[in-house]
Design a protein around this motif. Structure first.
Motif, PDB file in Angstrom:
ATOM      1  N   GLN A 132       7.981   8.714  -1.522  1.00 32.16           N
ATOM      2  CA  GLN A 132       8.392   8.478  -2.908  1.00 32.16           C
ATOM      3  C   GLN A 132       8.098   9.796  -3.638  1.00 32.16           C
ATOM      4  N   ALA A 142       2.101   5.065  -2.150  1.00 32.85           N
ATOM      5  CA  ALA A 142       2.329   6.387  -2.746  1.00 32.85           C
ATOM      6  C   ALA A 142       1.530   6.595  -4.027  1.00 32.85           C
ATOM      7  N   GLY A 143       0.873   5.537  -4.514  1.00 38.14           N
ATOM      8  CA  GLY A 143       0.174   5.627  -5.812  1.00 38.14           C
ATOM      9  C   GLY A 143      -0.923   6.683  -5.792  1.00 38.14           C
ATOM     10  N   TYR A 144      -1.328   7.121  -6.973  1.00 37.80           N
ATOM     11  CA  TYR A 144      -2.314   8.191  -7.080  1.00 37.80           C
ATOM     12  C   TYR A 144      -3.749   7.710  -6.844  1.00 37.80           C
ATOM     13  N   GLY A 145      -3.993   6.426  -7.022  1.00 37.27           N
ATOM     14  CA  GLY A 145      -5.357   5.917  -6.832  1.00 37.27           C
ATOM     15  C   GLY A 145      -6.348   6.548  -7.775  1.00 37.27           C
ATOM     16  N   THR A 146      -5.962   6.655  -9.055  1.00 39.73           N
ATOM     17  CA  THR A 146      -6.804   7.398 -10.015  1.00 39.73           C
ATOM     18  C   THR A 146      -8.171   6.737 -10.229  1.00 39.73           C
ATOM     19  N   ARG A 147      -8.234   5.412  -9.996  1.00 39.62           N
ATOM     20  CA  ARG A 147      -9.529   4.749 -10.228  1.00 39.62           C
ATOM     21  C   ARG A 147     -10.567   5.160  -9.188  1.00 39.62           C
ATOM     22  N   ASP A 154      -4.301  -1.990  -0.827  1.00 43.93           N
ATOM     23  CA  ASP A 154      -5.526  -2.039  -1.647  1.00 43.93           C
ATOM     24  C   ASP A 154      -5.910  -3.464  -2.022  1.00 43.93           C
ATOM     25  N   MET A 190       6.301   9.109  -8.722  1.00 44.08           N
ATOM     26  CA  MET A 190       5.617   7.821  -8.738  1.00 44.08           C
ATOM     27  C   MET A 190       6.045   7.037  -9.981  1.00 44.08           C
ATOM     28  N   LYS A 191       7.149   6.290  -9.811  1.00 38.14           N
ATOM     29  CA  LYS A 191       7.690   5.583 -10.978  1.00 38.14           C
ATOM     30  C   LYS A 191       7.381   4.091 -10.921  1.00 38.14           C
ATOM     31  N   GLY A 192       6.349   3.722 -10.181  1.00 39.94           N
ATOM     32  CA  GLY A 192       5.930   2.326 -10.182  1.00 39.94           C
ATOM     33  C   GLY A 192       6.201   1.609  -8.873  1.00 39.94           C
ATOM     34  N   LYS A 247      -5.706   6.665  -1.061  1.00 43.94           N
ATOM     35  CA  LYS A 247      -6.542   5.493  -1.346  1.00 43.94           C
ATOM     36  C   LYS A 247      -6.516   4.512  -0.172  1.00 43.94           C
ATOM     37  N   GLU A 248      -5.363   4.421   0.476  1.00 43.65           N
ATOM     38  CA  GLU A 248      -5.194   3.449   1.568  1.00 43.65           C
ATOM     39  C   GLU A 248      -6.007   3.813   2.797  1.00 43.65           C
ATOM     40  N   PRO A 250       3.923  -0.041   0.298  1.00 46.07           N
ATOM     41  CA  PRO A 250       3.962   1.001  -0.734  1.00 46.07           C
ATOM     42  C   PRO A 250       2.585   1.653  -0.815  1.00 46.07           C
TER      43      PRO A 250
HETATM   44  P1  UTP Z   1      -1.713   0.599  -8.425  1.00 52.60           P
HETATM   45  O1  UTP Z   1      -1.292  -0.030  -9.680  1.00 52.60           O
HETATM   46  O2  UTP Z   1      -2.999   0.148  -7.822  1.00 52.60           O
HETATM   47  O3  UTP Z   1      -1.736   2.170  -8.665  1.00 52.60           O
HETATM   48  O4  UTP Z   1      -0.534   0.425  -7.391  1.00 52.60           O
HETATM   49  P2  UTP Z   1      -2.460   3.320  -7.890  1.00 52.60           P
HETATM   50  O5  UTP Z   1      -1.841   4.597  -8.311  1.00 52.60           O
HETATM   51  O6  UTP Z   1      -2.468   3.075  -6.408  1.00 52.60           O
HETATM   52  O7  UTP Z   1      -3.992   3.235  -8.373  1.00 52.60           O
HETATM   53  P3  UTP Z   1      -4.675   3.583  -9.783  1.00 52.60           P
HETATM   54  O8  UTP Z   1      -4.318   2.474 -10.719  1.00 52.60           O
HETATM   55  O9  UTP Z   1      -4.170   4.941 -10.240  1.00 52.60           O
HETATM   56  O10 UTP Z   1      -6.140   3.633  -9.444  1.00 52.60           O
HETATM   57  C1  UTP Z   1      -0.380  -0.727  -6.610  1.00 52.60           C
HETATM   58  C2  UTP Z   1       0.229  -0.354  -5.273  1.00 52.60           C
HETATM   59  O11 UTP Z   1       1.526   0.208  -5.457  1.00 52.60           O
HETATM   60  C3  UTP Z   1       1.610   1.489  -4.858  1.00 52.60           C
HETATM   61  C4  UTP Z   1       0.171   1.971  -4.749  1.00 52.60           C
HETATM   62  O12 UTP Z   1       0.042   2.907  -3.674  1.00 52.60           O
HETATM   63  C5  UTP Z   1      -0.580   0.679  -4.508  1.00 52.60           C
HETATM   64  O13 UTP Z   1      -0.534   0.286  -3.134  1.00 52.60           O
HETATM   65  N1  UTP Z   1       2.440   2.357  -5.738  1.00 52.60           N
HETATM   66  C6  UTP Z   1       2.273   2.330  -7.084  1.00 52.60           C
HETATM   67  C7  UTP Z   1       3.378   3.191  -5.166  1.00 52.60           C
HETATM   68  O14 UTP Z   1       3.545   3.240  -3.927  1.00 52.60           O
HETATM   69  N2  UTP Z   1       4.137   3.969  -5.984  1.00 52.60           N
HETATM   70  C8  UTP Z   1       4.002   3.962  -7.335  1.00 52.60           C
HETATM   71  O15 UTP Z   1       4.744   4.702  -8.036  1.00 52.60           O
HETATM   72  C9  UTP Z   1       3.033   3.119  -7.897  1.00 52.60           C
END
Ligand code: UTP
Length: 276
Positions: free
Chosen positions: A102, A10-15, A130, A105-107, A25-26, A8
């Motif tokens: 995805q 797709a997360g935004y990696g906001t940190r 990560d 981004m629903k988690g 982020k990856e 997975p």
């Molecule tokens: P994180 O909780 O670290 O979220 O997701 P994030 O968006 O990557 O980072 P921050 O918190 O905004 O900095 C944990 C893993 O789940 C994936 C992320 O890519 C990460 O590998 N993920 C999370 C998804 O693929 N989709 C989502 O909707 C949420």
């Protein structure tokens, strides 16, 4: 046999903003290797050759990374720089890569469900790039978990002990101790406050999941933070005694946080990069 690993990503990696504004982020490098490449290498070392990556908008660099770059490779052919591409070329030659997006981004649970079409009806590994896991001189973490899967034939989650004041960042388990490093999970709580945590054993980003998880995820309502949580779905499997928690051997760096990222960079520079 575990043949596929889902990533997975797709997360935004906001940190990590602004670095992650237009870059996944990856793809953040630990010295000279992106996080996703470490994770794919770990999966391959566990005998897995089919890599299924859940991406999202702005993540195209992930696909380009696992592809040939003709001009560049031609340019450095027969120079001493060729050695830097040996590892990635080997992955490209020996593994297959498939991708799906995805859209919302629903988690994490939702991201895993999005990967269903790539996985099908078989047990599979999940690696969150990560979380960088390193076990120098021993089996990588996913390889340790695949061995356990072959023994127990049920979902396996990797756990590590964390300080009590950190439980709010993780899914936390409780269960029956089968061995000093193995537990049959009875309870899982997503991001509990220290006083509500059933233990200090936190789930990190490595899983082996049985495919019934997809049907469970389809019926899992949004949980903590309004996101579909994999922990909530695993809790269903745990009710039937079908989740094993494993205290893995090795080190894990939380590269989703600045501290963990810097620690990982220092560690890899000393122990891996300098040995190149
Ligand atoms: P994180 O909780 O670290 O979220 O997701 P994030 O968006 O990557 O980072 P921050 O918190 O905004 O900095 C944990 C893993 O789940 C994936 C992320 O890519 C990460 O590998 N993920 C999370 C998804 O693929 N989709 C989502 O909707 C949420």
């Amino acid at each position: 046999m575990i043949k596929k690993c889902l990533f997975p990503a797709a997360g935004y990696g906001t940190r990590f903003l602004p670095a992650t504004k237009s870059m996944p982020k990856e793809m953040l490098p630990i010295v000279n290797k992106p996080l996703i490449e470490f994770a794919v290498e770990e999966a391959q070392a566990a005998g897995i050759s089919q890599m299924a990556i859940v991406t999202g908008r702005g993540k195209r660099a992930l696909e380009d990374h696992f592809d040939i770059s003709y001009e560049l490779e031609h340019q450095i052919q027969n120079t001493e720089k060729e050695k830097y591409l040996v590892d990635i070329r080997r992955l490209i030659d020996e593994c297959t890569f498939i991708y799906t997006r995805q859209v919302e981004m629903k988690g994490l649970g939702h991201a895993i469900l999005t990967g269903q079409s790539m996985i099908g009806d078989e047990p599979f590994a999940v690696a969150l790039a990560d979380d960088l896991c390193i076990n120098q001189g021993g089996d990588p973490v996913l390889a340790q978990m695949v061995k356990l899967y072959n023994q127990f034939r049920c979902s396996i989650v990797a756990v590590q002990e964390v300080p009590r004041d950190q439980t709010h960042k993780y899914g936390v388990i409780a269960g029956e101790e089968l061995r000093d490093d193995l537990f049959r999970v009875s309870t899982m709580v997503e991001k509990p406050k220290p006083e509500d945590a059933p233990s200090n054993l936190a789930i990190i980003g490595r899983y082996i999941l049985t495919p019934d998880i997809f049907d469970i995820l389809k019926n899992t309502p949004p949980g903590k933070g309004g996101e579909i949580q994999i922990t909530d779905a695993l809790q269903q499997q745990a009710k039937d005694g079908c989740v094993i928690a494993y205290k893995f051997k090795g080190q894990r760096f939380d590269c989703g946080s600045a501290e963990g990222y810097v620690e990982a960079t220092n560690y890899c520079f000393e122990h891996i990069y300098k040995a190149l």
